[in-house]
Design a protein around this motif. Structure first.
Motif, PDB file in Angstrom:
ATOM      1  N   ASN A  39      -2.491 -11.476 -11.231  1.00  0.00           N
ATOM      2  CA  ASN A  39      -1.036 -11.412 -11.035  1.00  0.00           C
ATOM      3  C   ASN A  39      -0.443 -10.170 -11.701  1.00  0.00           C
ATOM      4  O   ASN A  39       0.571 -10.241 -12.383  1.00  0.00           O
ATOM      5  N   ASN A  40      -1.108  -9.046 -11.501  1.00  0.00           N
ATOM      6  CA  ASN A  40      -0.691  -7.794 -12.106  1.00  0.00           C
ATOM      7  C   ASN A  40      -0.756  -6.714 -11.027  1.00  0.00           C
ATOM      8  O   ASN A  40      -1.803  -6.523 -10.401  1.00  0.00           O
ATOM      9  N   VAL A  41       0.342  -6.003 -10.830  1.00  0.00           N
ATOM     10  CA  VAL A  41       0.412  -4.987  -9.784  1.00  0.00           C
ATOM     11  C   VAL A  41      -0.566  -3.851 -10.052  1.00  0.00           C
ATOM     12  O   VAL A  41      -1.190  -3.343  -9.122  1.00  0.00           O
ATOM     13  N   ILE A  42      -0.736  -3.467 -11.305  1.00  0.00           N
ATOM     14  CA  ILE A  42      -1.651  -2.373 -11.650  1.00  0.00           C
ATOM     15  C   ILE A  42      -3.087  -2.756 -11.272  1.00  0.00           C
ATOM     16  O   ILE A  42      -3.814  -1.963 -10.665  1.00  0.00           O
ATOM     17  N   VAL A  43      -3.493  -3.973 -11.603  1.00  0.00           N
ATOM     18  CA  VAL A  43      -4.841  -4.427 -11.265  1.00  0.00           C
ATOM     19  C   VAL A  43      -5.002  -4.507  -9.743  1.00  0.00           C
ATOM     20  O   VAL A  43      -6.039  -4.127  -9.194  1.00  0.00           O
ATOM     21  N   ALA A  44      -3.959  -4.968  -9.059  1.00  0.00           N
ATOM     22  CA  ALA A  44      -3.997  -5.035  -7.591  1.00  0.00           C
ATOM     23  C   ALA A  44      -4.116  -3.631  -6.997  1.00  0.00           C
ATOM     24  O   ALA A  44      -4.842  -3.427  -6.014  1.00  0.00           O
ATOM     25  N   LEU A  45      -3.434  -2.656  -7.564  1.00  0.00           N
ATOM     26  CA  LEU A  45      -3.549  -1.265  -7.093  1.00  0.00           C
ATOM     27  C   LEU A  45      -4.962  -0.729  -7.314  1.00  0.00           C
ATOM     28  O   LEU A  45      -5.510  -0.035  -6.451  1.00  0.00           O
ATOM     29  N   ILE A  46      -5.541  -1.063  -8.463  1.00  0.00           N
ATOM     30  CA  ILE A  46      -6.919  -0.633  -8.737  1.00  0.00           C
ATOM     31  C   ILE A  46      -7.872  -1.274  -7.734  1.00  0.00           C
ATOM     32  O   ILE A  46      -8.750  -0.603  -7.181  1.00  0.00           O
ATOM     33  N   THR A  83      -8.927  -4.044   6.781  1.00  0.00           N
ATOM     34  CA  THR A  83      -8.159  -5.289   6.813  1.00  0.00           C
ATOM     35  C   THR A  83      -7.792  -5.736   5.408  1.00  0.00           C
ATOM     36  O   THR A  83      -6.651  -6.121   5.139  1.00  0.00           O
ATOM     37  N   LEU A  84      -8.764  -5.677   4.495  1.00  0.00           N
ATOM     38  CA  LEU A  84      -8.504  -6.073   3.115  1.00  0.00           C
ATOM     39  C   LEU A  84      -7.484  -5.170   2.436  1.00  0.00           C
ATOM     40  O   LEU A  84      -6.626  -5.651   1.704  1.00  0.00           O
ATOM     41  N   SER A  85      -7.600  -3.876   2.675  1.00  0.00           N
ATOM     42  CA  SER A  85      -6.644  -2.969   2.041  1.00  0.00           C
ATOM     43  C   SER A  85      -5.230  -3.252   2.537  1.00  0.00           C
ATOM     44  O   SER A  85      -4.279  -3.207   1.757  1.00  0.00           O
ATOM     45  N   GLY A  86      -5.089  -3.602   3.805  1.00  0.00           N
ATOM     46  CA  GLY A  86      -3.768  -3.975   4.324  1.00  0.00           C
ATOM     47  C   GLY A  86      -3.247  -5.250   3.693  1.00  0.00           C
ATOM     48  O   GLY A  86      -2.070  -5.341   3.321  1.00  0.00           O
ATOM     49  N   ALA A 101       6.505   0.038   4.560  1.00  0.00           N
ATOM     50  CA  ALA A 101       6.189   1.264   5.305  1.00  0.00           C
ATOM     51  C   ALA A 101       5.508   2.291   4.399  1.00  0.00           C
ATOM     52  O   ALA A 101       4.539   2.948   4.806  1.00  0.00           O
ATOM     53  N   LEU A 102       6.000   2.426   3.175  1.00  0.00           N
ATOM     54  CA  LEU A 102       5.390   3.366   2.238  1.00  0.00           C
ATOM     55  C   LEU A 102       3.960   2.946   1.867  1.00  0.00           C
ATOM     56  O   LEU A 102       3.056   3.784   1.801  1.00  0.00           O
ATOM     57  N   MET A 103       3.759   1.634   1.666  1.00  0.00           N
ATOM     58  CA  MET A 103       2.421   1.151   1.318  1.00  0.00           C
ATOM     59  C   MET A 103       1.458   1.368   2.487  1.00  0.00           C
ATOM     60  O   MET A 103       0.330   1.824   2.294  1.00  0.00           O
ATOM     61  N   ILE A 163      -1.873   3.729   2.284  1.00  0.00           N
ATOM     62  CA  ILE A 163      -3.209   3.223   2.600  1.00  0.00           C
ATOM     63  C   ILE A 163      -3.828   4.042   3.730  1.00  0.00           C
ATOM     64  O   ILE A 163      -4.990   4.441   3.662  1.00  0.00           O
ATOM     65  N   ALA A 164      -3.050   4.299   4.773  1.00  0.00           N
ATOM     66  CA  ALA A 164      -3.557   5.079   5.911  1.00  0.00           C
ATOM     67  C   ALA A 164      -3.944   6.490   5.481  1.00  0.00           C
ATOM     68  O   ALA A 164      -5.001   7.002   5.867  1.00  0.00           O
ATOM     69  N   ALA A 165      -3.089   7.124   4.677  1.00  0.00           N
ATOM     70  CA  ALA A 165      -3.370   8.498   4.240  1.00  0.00           C
ATOM     71  C   ALA A 165      -4.636   8.563   3.395  1.00  0.00           C
ATOM     72  O   ALA A 165      -5.485   9.445   3.598  1.00  0.00           O
ATOM     73  N   LEU A 166      -4.768   7.648   2.451  1.00  0.00           N
ATOM     74  CA  LEU A 166      -5.964   7.648   1.601  1.00  0.00           C
ATOM     75  C   LEU A 166      -7.228   7.358   2.411  1.00  0.00           C
ATOM     76  O   LEU A 166      -8.262   7.998   2.220  1.00  0.00           O
TER      77      LEU A 166
END
Length: 189
Positions: free
Chosen positions: A38-45, A110-113, A137-139, A143-146
């Motif tokens: 439940n942490n955004v930083i961990v989810a981003l990692i 799919t998972l990254s989305g 839209a930014l997310m 994801i698409a760019a990376l």
């Protein structure tokens, strides 16, 4: 079904079946991890790891199709560790590319989305001023760019260093086969 061979249809259905279960297990696992932490930083990692894995496996799949067989045959004749597995990887390049590029790549996409959507929802809940449509839209764009940018760099690397990449993968595969006693491409060239 005049153009589709029965073996190809069965093979495609088996890939779809196993992809479903791989995606389900990985999705449930990553979703449980994101919720438990439940942490955004961990989810981003976690998101970056999933994107990286998609790019990594895309490199392997592309390298398998671009690698040349003769150097691996020569190494296998000299009984160099991993050469036999490299011959199998290149000889089964269509299977390696299908698994690495399509199965793993699509599961990673799919998972990254899904992880990205979870991050957006968490951010919108924490930051009430954040617009969910703009954040989504930014997310999606990030994801698409990376993913696309990483795969573009990876494909160039895979084509230029195909034999080196496949040999390194083959050494890891040889080590795994030696430790587990299981062959990946049993009864195949």
């Amino acid at each position: 079904m005049g153009y589709i061979k029965k073996d190809n249809l069965i093979s495609g259905l088996l890939v779809a079946f196993f992809t479903f279960f791989i995606a389900l297990l990985v999705s449930l696992g990553s979703e449980a991890l994101v919720r438990a932490v439940n942490n955004v930083i961990v989810a981003l990692i976690l998101l970056l790891i999933v994107i990286f894995l998609g790019i990594f496996f895309d490199i392997i799949g592309t390298a398998a199709t671009a690698a040349q067989m003769p150097p691996f045959n020569a190494r296998a004749a000299k009984k160099i560790f991993g050469a036999k597995q490299a011959v199998k990887l290149v000889g089964n390049a269509h299977l390696v590319a299908n698994f690495c590029n399509d199965v793993i790549g699509d599961v990673a996409g799919t998972l990254s989305g899904a992880i990205g959507a979870g991050i957006v929802i968490s951010l919108v809940n924490e930051l009430v001023f954040l617009d969910i449509i703009l954040a989504g839209a930014l997310m999606t764009s990030l994801i698409a760019a990376l993913t696309v940018g990483g795969k573009a760099v990876g494909k160039r690397l895979a084509v230029n260093q195909a034999n080196n990449i496949i040999f390194r993968v083959a050494i890891i595969l040889a080590w795994w086969e030696k430790m587990s006693g299981m062959e990946l491409f049993k009864n195949r060239r």
